[in-house]
Design an enzyme around this catalytic site. Structure first.
Site, PDB file in Angstrom:
ATOM      1  N   HIS A 188       0.824  -1.211   0.000  1.00  0.00           N
ATOM      2  CA  HIS A 188       0.000   0.000   0.000  1.00  0.00           C
ATOM      3  C   HIS A 188       0.859   1.262   0.000  1.00  0.00           C
ATOM      4  O   HIS A 188       0.407   2.319  -0.427  1.00  0.00           O
ATOM      5  CB  HIS A 188      -0.962  -0.017   1.191  1.00  0.00           C
ATOM      6  N   GLU A 431     -12.737  -8.693  -3.897  1.00  0.00           N
ATOM      7  CA  GLU A 431     -11.298  -8.833  -3.641  1.00  0.00           C
ATOM      8  C   GLU A 431     -10.912 -10.251  -3.246  1.00  0.00           C
ATOM      9  O   GLU A 431      -9.727 -10.530  -3.063  1.00  0.00           O
ATOM     10  CB  GLU A 431     -10.881  -7.889  -2.507  1.00  0.00           C
ATOM     11  N   ASP A 455      -5.647  -7.138  -4.139  1.00  0.00           N
ATOM     12  CA  ASP A 455      -5.938  -8.206  -3.178  1.00  0.00           C
ATOM     13  C   ASP A 455      -6.449  -9.456  -3.877  1.00  0.00           C
ATOM     14  O   ASP A 455      -6.120 -10.574  -3.476  1.00  0.00           O
ATOM     15  CB  ASP A 455      -6.964  -7.733  -2.144  1.00  0.00           C
ATOM     16  N   CYS A 502     -10.815  -0.873  -9.592  1.00  0.00           N
ATOM     17  CA  CYS A 502     -10.115   0.219  -8.906  1.00  0.00           C
ATOM     18  C   CYS A 502      -8.709  -0.158  -8.460  1.00  0.00           C
ATOM     19  O   CYS A 502      -8.004   0.660  -7.884  1.00  0.00           O
ATOM     20  CB  CYS A 502     -10.925   0.705  -7.699  1.00  0.00           C
TER      21      CYS A 502
END
Length: 541
Positions: A188, A431, A455, A502
């Site tokens: 991240h 995910e 993910d 996304c």
């Protein structure tokens, strides 16, 4: 010239002086001083600077979170202005003949003692404020790295590793780029770097030496190269590349206001991913169609040890809603877990956090935290086109429980006579492989979907994206993943619902045509990637 090779995580060229990031001050050395008067004056200068910083923080906080929430900074100013506080520290410096940093640290413990709490209005219940003031003073006195953010010219940051909670707070007006010894390309932290548009190279190992502090450094975020004390030829070449990038960016500016449409007439929406208040302005500059993913956990991660209040969250969500006007803003409820940890949220140590308490599981267990965030989102929905999205869904039961919490938040707002949109759309993130397999059933329960490819890739392929040893196995183009995306798109469209992507794969221009072919309705990418994606779409036959 020294050339280092690492992993590229965010494109761009950065040139500047290298400064290493040092984390929290762990130990203050006891140093005997000869000039006592000079040391006392040094304390006073630091105290005045600290008061000045707190005055600025108070003014900003009043505007952003309201006067009630800003009073903490008034209390801290009172501590620094208190005559007894000043006298105690000055006397200790005089008597013990020790450096101001050490004395301030020792004095903090004295001021939170039970005896002293009874003497001062800021003693009882304000132990954290006393210690926070001491840390601020120590930072100023020790001229720590964080203080550079206030005064120095822009620089390139180096670090052993950068955590998401630290990356999210990087000031892009000061940080030209960053390099680290360790880290993974799919973390991240990498996502944040791309969102902020900060050129970055990680995984340089011990070749990134502390002795390079203050030296000129070039980051080549396109090739994953770092040059220490570059020669004239390399410096010239990289500056030319910087200029070429600037020209390319100016050319892309011409696409603002244009449609995201292929030459054969197929349309697809382009939205932007954000994580902080500052990112919202970048969305407006990028000419995105809205915010497709607001990673709201970052609002907690950048708030230190204090949980953001409902009012704080509301003000940021409201800003997003008002900034986007009629355009949609999708706010994902806080997705804690994995490498996204916030100091203000109590998360137990887990042997395998990637497969542990994450996302919606955490929020369903922490109902008060969840309710506060949902109330903030709902309140902001009265000011724009807001949707709620739940992360890491694996079952219909999770969706039902989350929707029940939304209903509870709505009722509490009705009881308080606070306005909100009663028809706010609710969506889920796809995910997990489980969510893929029940996507048809989920499509009958919610209004929209967004595929989080980062993910989904790691859970499908069994690759921990924080583990650098398995980076080579992280393949977002794997046939299994592409089949999953196609399956979800078909199931969602059978129910007449909207689907977006996304994750990082949304910005992969080699995949754009495939996404259009299978009917993806929307791609949500970092603000800096919007116009390049639009260009690609308009070039497709």
């Amino acid at each position: 010239m020294i050339t280092l090779t690492g992993k590229k995580i965010s494109q761009g060229i950065a040139i500047g002086k290298l400064s290493f990031y040092r984390r929290d001050i762990k130990e203050i050395k006891k140093i005997y001083v000869k000039d006592i008067e000079k040391e006392i004056q040094r304390f006073h200068r630091a105290r005045e600077k600290a008061i000045s910083e707190l005055e600025v923080l108070y003014d900003v906080s009043v505007r952003e979170v309201g006067e009630a929430n800003a009073t903490i900074f008034e209390t801290q100013q009172e501590i620094l202005k208190d005559k007894d506080y000043i006298d105690v520290i000055c006397s200790m410096i005089l008597e013990e003949k020790l450096n101001a940093e050490y004395i301030v640290q020792q004095a903090a413990e004295k001021f939170v003692s039970k005896e002293y709490q009874q003497q001062k209005p800021y003693g009882q219940g304000h132990e954290a404020d006393v210690r926070d003031v001491a840390l601020r003073m120590i930072r100023i006195l020790s001229r720590s790295w964080k203080d550079r953010m206030f005064v120095d010219e822009p620089f390139v940051m180096g670090a052993r590793e950068l955590y998401p909670s630290e990356a999210v707070q990087l000031d892009t007006t000061k940080i030209l780029g960053f390099v680290t010894k360790y880290g993974t390309i799919n973390s991240h932290t990498a996502i944040i770097a791309r969102t902020k548009g900060i050129p970055s190279v990680i995984g340089l190992g011990e070749a990134l030496k502390d002795e390079y502090e203050g030296k000129t450094i070039i980051i080549d975020g396109y090739e994953g190269k770092v040059y220490i004390e570059p020669d004239y030829t390399t410096l010239t070449k990289m500056r030319q590349r910087q200029d070429a990038n600037l020209t390319r960016a100016k050319n892309l500016e011409r696409l603002k206001g244009k449609e995201n449409i292929t030459q054969s007439g197929q349309k697809i929406d382009i939205f932007a991913n954000v994580g902080t208040r500052e990112d919202i302005e970048n969305v407006l500059r990028s000419d995105a169609g809205g915010i497709g993913l607001f990673r709201s956990e970052f609002l907690y991660m950048e708030n230190g040890n204090k949980i953001p209040t409902e009012e704080q969250l509301f003000q940021v969500y409201k800003l997003a809603a008002e900034s986007m006007g009629v355009n949609r803003v999708v706010i994902r409820t806080a997705d804690f877990g994995g490498d996204k940890l916030a100091a203000c949220i109590d998360m137990e140590q887990q042997d395998n956090p990637v497969l542990g308490m994450r996302g919606i599981r955490v929020m369903l267990e922490k109902e008060e935290l969840f309710l506060s965030q949902l109330r903030a989102i709902l309140r902001a929905s009265a000011f724009g086109n807001i949707s709620i999205m739940f992360p890491m869904i694996t079952s219909l039961e999770e969706v039902e429980n989350a929707k029940a919490m939304v209903a509870k938040a709505k009722q509490s707002l009705k009881n308080d006579k606070i306005a909100f949109s009663d028809n706010i759309p609710i969506g889920v993130m796809i995910e997990t492989p489980a969510a893929v397999m029940i996507s048809g059933e989920l499509a009958r329960e919610v209004d929209f979907f967004s595929i989080g490819t980062n993910d989904l890739t790691q859970l499908t392929l069994g690759v921990d994206r924080k583990n650098g040893k398995v980076d080579k196995y992280f393949n977002p183009h794997h046939p299994a993943l592409l089949k999953m995306i196609r399956i979800v798109a078909n199931n969602v469209h059978l129910e007449g619902k909207h689907i977006s992507i996304c994750g990082d794969l949304a910005a992969d221009l080699s995949m754009t045509e495939f996404f259009i072919q299978i009917g993806i309705d929307e791609l949500s990418v970092a603000p800096s990637q919007v116009l390049a994606l639009r260009k690609k779409i308009r070039e497709i036959q």
